[in-house]
Design an enzyme around this catalytic site. Structure first.
Site, PDB file in Angstrom:
ATOM      1  N   VAL A  61      59.153  29.580 -11.927  1.00  0.00           N
ATOM      2  CA  VAL A  61      59.536  29.639 -12.886  1.00  0.00           C
ATOM      3  C   VAL A  61      58.570  29.097 -14.167  1.00  0.00           C
ATOM      4  O   VAL A  61      57.197  29.012 -13.678  1.00  0.00           O
ATOM      5  CB  VAL A  61      60.179  28.741 -13.777  1.00  0.00           C
ATOM      6  CG1 VAL A  61      60.531  28.503 -14.951  1.00  0.00           C
ATOM      7  CG2 VAL A  61      61.094  28.341 -12.836  1.00  0.00           C
ATOM      8  N   HIS A 107      44.923  28.639 -18.216  1.00  0.00           N
ATOM      9  CA  HIS A 107      46.432  27.750 -17.936  1.00  0.00           C
ATOM     10  C   HIS A 107      46.311  26.319 -18.652  1.00  0.00           C
ATOM     11  O   HIS A 107      46.109  25.149 -17.637  1.00  0.00           O
ATOM     12  CB  HIS A 107      46.306  27.193 -16.503  1.00  0.00           C
ATOM     13  CG  HIS A 107      46.750  28.552 -15.648  1.00  0.00           C
ATOM     14  ND1 HIS A 107      48.450  29.229 -15.792  1.00  0.00           N
ATOM     15  CD2 HIS A 107      46.064  29.590 -14.881  1.00  0.00           C
ATOM     16  CE1 HIS A 107      47.931  30.126 -14.842  1.00  0.00           C
ATOM     17  NE2 HIS A 107      47.165  30.483 -13.835  1.00  0.00           N
ATOM     18  N   SER A 118      71.688  30.241 -13.380  1.00  0.00           N
ATOM     19  CA  SER A 118      70.751  28.350 -13.247  1.00  0.00           C
ATOM     20  C   SER A 118      71.395  27.692 -14.065  1.00  0.00           C
ATOM     21  O   SER A 118      71.183  27.452 -15.425  1.00  0.00           O
ATOM     22  CB  SER A 118      69.211  28.920 -13.164  1.00  0.00           C
ATOM     23  OG  SER A 118      68.626  27.106 -13.781  1.00  0.00           O
ATOM     24  N   TYR A 167      41.440  33.166 -16.272  1.00  0.00           N
ATOM     25  CA  TYR A 167      42.780  32.269 -16.456  1.00  0.00           C
ATOM     26  C   TYR A 167      42.306  30.616 -16.961  1.00  0.00           C
ATOM     27  O   TYR A 167      41.053  30.726 -16.351  1.00  0.00           O
ATOM     28  CB  TYR A 167      42.767  32.249 -14.888  1.00  0.00           C
ATOM     29  CG  TYR A 167      43.999  33.445 -14.627  1.00  0.00           C
ATOM     30  CD1 TYR A 167      44.870  33.950 -15.114  1.00  0.00           C
ATOM     31  CD2 TYR A 167      43.090  34.357 -13.053  1.00  0.00           C
ATOM     32  CE1 TYR A 167      45.790  35.143 -14.574  1.00  0.00           C
ATOM     33  CE2 TYR A 167      44.098  35.246 -12.445  1.00  0.00           C
ATOM     34  CZ  TYR A 167      44.973  36.255 -12.992  1.00  0.00           C
ATOM     35  OH  TYR A 167      45.718  37.109 -12.125  1.00  0.00           O
ATOM     36  N   LYS A 179      38.775  31.787 -11.974  1.00  0.00           N
ATOM     37  CA  LYS A 179      39.529  30.461 -12.406  1.00  0.00           C
ATOM     38  C   LYS A 179      38.755  30.116 -13.390  1.00  0.00           C
ATOM     39  O   LYS A 179      37.913  29.851 -14.694  1.00  0.00           O
ATOM     40  CB  LYS A 179      39.914  29.743 -11.051  1.00  0.00           C
ATOM     41  CG  LYS A 179      39.956  29.659 -10.026  1.00  0.00           C
ATOM     42  CD  LYS A 179      41.896  30.418 -10.567  1.00  0.00           C
ATOM     43  CE  LYS A 179      42.345  28.958 -10.734  1.00  0.00           C
ATOM     44  NZ  LYS A 179      44.093  28.616 -10.904  1.00  0.00           N
ATOM     45  N   ARG A 198      36.966  34.145  -4.933  1.00  0.00           N
ATOM     46  CA  ARG A 198      37.931  35.245  -5.764  1.00  0.00           C
ATOM     47  C   ARG A 198      36.145  35.526  -6.323  1.00  0.00           C
ATOM     48  O   ARG A 198      35.547  34.216  -6.741  1.00  0.00           O
ATOM     49  CB  ARG A 198      38.331  35.297  -6.344  1.00  0.00           C
ATOM     50  CG  ARG A 198      39.930  34.574  -5.821  1.00  0.00           C
ATOM     51  CD  ARG A 198      41.072  34.924  -6.681  1.00  0.00           C
ATOM     52  NE  ARG A 198      41.158  33.754  -7.024  1.00  0.00           N
ATOM     53  CZ  ARG A 198      42.190  33.264  -7.350  1.00  0.00           C
ATOM     54  NH1 ARG A 198      43.223  34.235  -7.475  1.00  0.00           N
ATOM     55  NH2 ARG A 198      42.436  32.432  -7.324  1.00  0.00           N
ATOM     56  N   VAL A 231      49.265  23.916  -4.411  1.00  0.00           N
ATOM     57  CA  VAL A 231      47.616  24.685  -4.469  1.00  0.00           C
ATOM     58  C   VAL A 231      47.657  24.771  -5.504  1.00  0.00           C
ATOM     59  O   VAL A 231      48.386  26.466  -5.671  1.00  0.00           O
ATOM     60  CB  VAL A 231      47.310  25.587  -2.893  1.00  0.00           C
ATOM     61  CG1 VAL A 231      46.174  26.123  -2.752  1.00  0.00           C
ATOM     62  CG2 VAL A 231      47.529  24.165  -1.965  1.00  0.00           C
ATOM     63  N   GLU A 280      45.984  34.343 -18.160  1.00  0.00           N
ATOM     64  CA  GLU A 280      47.869  34.922 -18.314  1.00  0.00           C
ATOM     65  C   GLU A 280      48.601  35.155 -19.647  1.00  0.00           C
ATOM     66  O   GLU A 280      49.931  35.329 -19.385  1.00  0.00           O
ATOM     67  CB  GLU A 280      48.033  34.036 -17.518  1.00  0.00           C
ATOM     68  CG  GLU A 280      47.852  32.427 -18.436  1.00  0.00           C
ATOM     69  CD  GLU A 280      46.757  32.038 -18.431  1.00  0.00           C
ATOM     70  OE1 GLU A 280      46.380  30.775 -19.009  1.00  0.00           O
ATOM     71  OE2 GLU A 280      45.561  32.611 -18.467  1.00  0.00           O
ATOM     72  N   ASP A 323      50.127  25.840 -12.069  1.00  0.00           N
ATOM     73  CA  ASP A 323      49.305  25.971 -12.576  1.00  0.00           C
ATOM     74  C   ASP A 323      49.450  25.472 -14.054  1.00  0.00           C
ATOM     75  O   ASP A 323      48.541  25.227 -15.153  1.00  0.00           O
ATOM     76  CB  ASP A 323      49.053  27.955 -12.573  1.00  0.00           C
ATOM     77  CG  ASP A 323      47.381  27.720 -11.372  1.00  0.00           C
ATOM     78  OD1 ASP A 323      46.923  27.398 -11.375  1.00  0.00           O
ATOM     79  OD2 ASP A 323      48.090  29.235 -10.885  1.00  0.00           O
TER      80      ASP A 323
END
Length: 371
Positions: A239, A96, A220, A94, A75, A15, A298, A118, A270
């Site tokens: 989740v 994370h 849940s 991003y 990324k 990307r 992945v 994110e 991630d």
């Protein structure tokens, strides 16, 4: 503003932070855009297209990081990229951070202004810059799960849709958000038996209204997760706690009791993953076995469909890139509370509470730094 787009260097990541169309929008507003040569060539975005859009091509990433005031990526920066960031430089990508103490420490040390796709929120709720990649990852999760259920990939040898006279495979989806909903659509389309679990009864009710008796919706709890996972051929972990580490919903002990050859696709990897047995893998080596259960973890799943992902991502990220370039980061964040939620690290301070709490940093509100 001078904006830089380096070529992504994470394993099998094709990307690119800006498409030629996005570059043209920024250039038309008076900004300069530096693009590393071949940044988009793997997905059919040629250097010639970037030149036509008004970009300046450079050959080395060091030139991007040295000259640009804002770095636009896809990324999280790798270690050598973190080392090239400088005080006051904007990083828009991003991140994370919650499950990644090393990257967090490097960004704190850099003094850069780090805005994470994110955690940027939307006027209608949700996480609009995360949503397009979550849509793609959710759909890919079923494709990946179906592939690795094949016996040649150590799976159970189950066809998700079944055939007349033979039961369909059982897909269990943990989380009914964007990832879970898109996985659900794909699984239903294949004819699988589908169970989705979530704590939001209203969301389960919405899915029931759409899919009816084609799916089972379950509230849940620890008990319901255990029951569903033990019956599953394929479990999708979707989740999300915004900005925070994913909750560990499936224990190592529970994995040991799953069907042999069952498949786990942990889309939450991630953010650390929602299975205790999960650790990040790559497209080059996507799976591993724990107690004969196949784990696909992945960390950049949408990178496999990089062209689709790049255009979908740019549709969401461009508006904020323009705001940051046109106004400067301080004014842009002052004017837009949703963009302000994206500020995770700023000039040596952690400005996102979930990251600070998870990794043990002092939390500094973004508003304090803007004033």
């Amino acid at each position: 503003m001078r904006i830089g787009v380096p070529k992504e260097i994470k394993n099998n990541e094709y990307r690119v932070g800006l498409t030629p169309a996005s570059v043209r929008e920024l250039v038309s507003c008076g900004h300069q855009v530096l693009v590393q040569a071949d940044a988009g060539s793997a997905i059919g975005l040629s250097d010639a297209e970037y030149l036509t859009a008004g970009a300046e091509l450079v050959t080395k990433p060091e030139q991007i990081f040295e000259r640009a005031e804002m770095i636009v990526k896809v990324k999280e920066p790798q270690a050598n990229e973190c080392a090239m960031l400088r005080n006051g430089q904007i990083l828009y990508t991003y991140l994370h951070l919650a499950p990644d103490p090393e990257q967090t420490a490097a960004l704190v040390k850099s003094g850069a202004i780090c805005i994470a796709y994110e955690t940027i929120t939307g006027a209608g709720g949700g996480l609009p810059l995360l949503a397009p990649m979550s849509e793609i990852a959710g759909r890919m999760a079923i494709q990946a799960g179906a592939t690795f259920l094949e016996k040649t990939h150590a799976g159970r040898g189950v066809l998700l849709g079944g055939v007349p006279g033979v039961a369909a495979g059982h897909v269990v989806i943990l989380g009914a958000g964007v990832v879970g909903t898109n996985a659900l659509q794909m699984a239903v389309g294949l004819g699988a038996r589908v169970t989705v679990l979530d704590k939001n009864v209203d969301r389960l009710r919405q899915l029931d209204l759409v899919f009816g008796n084609r799916i089972s919706t379950i509230f849940s709890t620890t008990s319901s997760i255990e029951e569903a996972v033990l019956e599953a051929d394929l479990v999708i972990g979707g989740v999300l706690l915004p900005g925070a580490a994913a909750p560990k919903l499936v224990s190592r002990e529970l994995v040991s009791r799953m069907k042999k050859g069952a498949v786990v696709v942990d889309v939450a990897i991630d953010q650390g993953g929602c299975f205790e047995t999960s650790h990040a893998t790559t497209h080059a080596n996507p799976t591993y076995l724990v107690d004969d259960v196949v784990h696909y973890c992945v960390a950049n799943m949408p990178g496999a469909v990089a062209r689709t992902s790049t255009f979908a991502l740019n549709n969401a990220t461009l508006v904020h890139a323009l705001a940051l370039a046109n106004k400067g980061w301080k004014q842009a964040l002052k004017d837009d509370a949703h963009l302000r939620h994206g500020l995770n690290v700023c000039q040596g301070q952690i400005t996102y509470k979930a990251v600070a709490q998870t990794l043990g940093y002092a939390f500094v509100a973004a508003e304090a730094l803007l004033d």
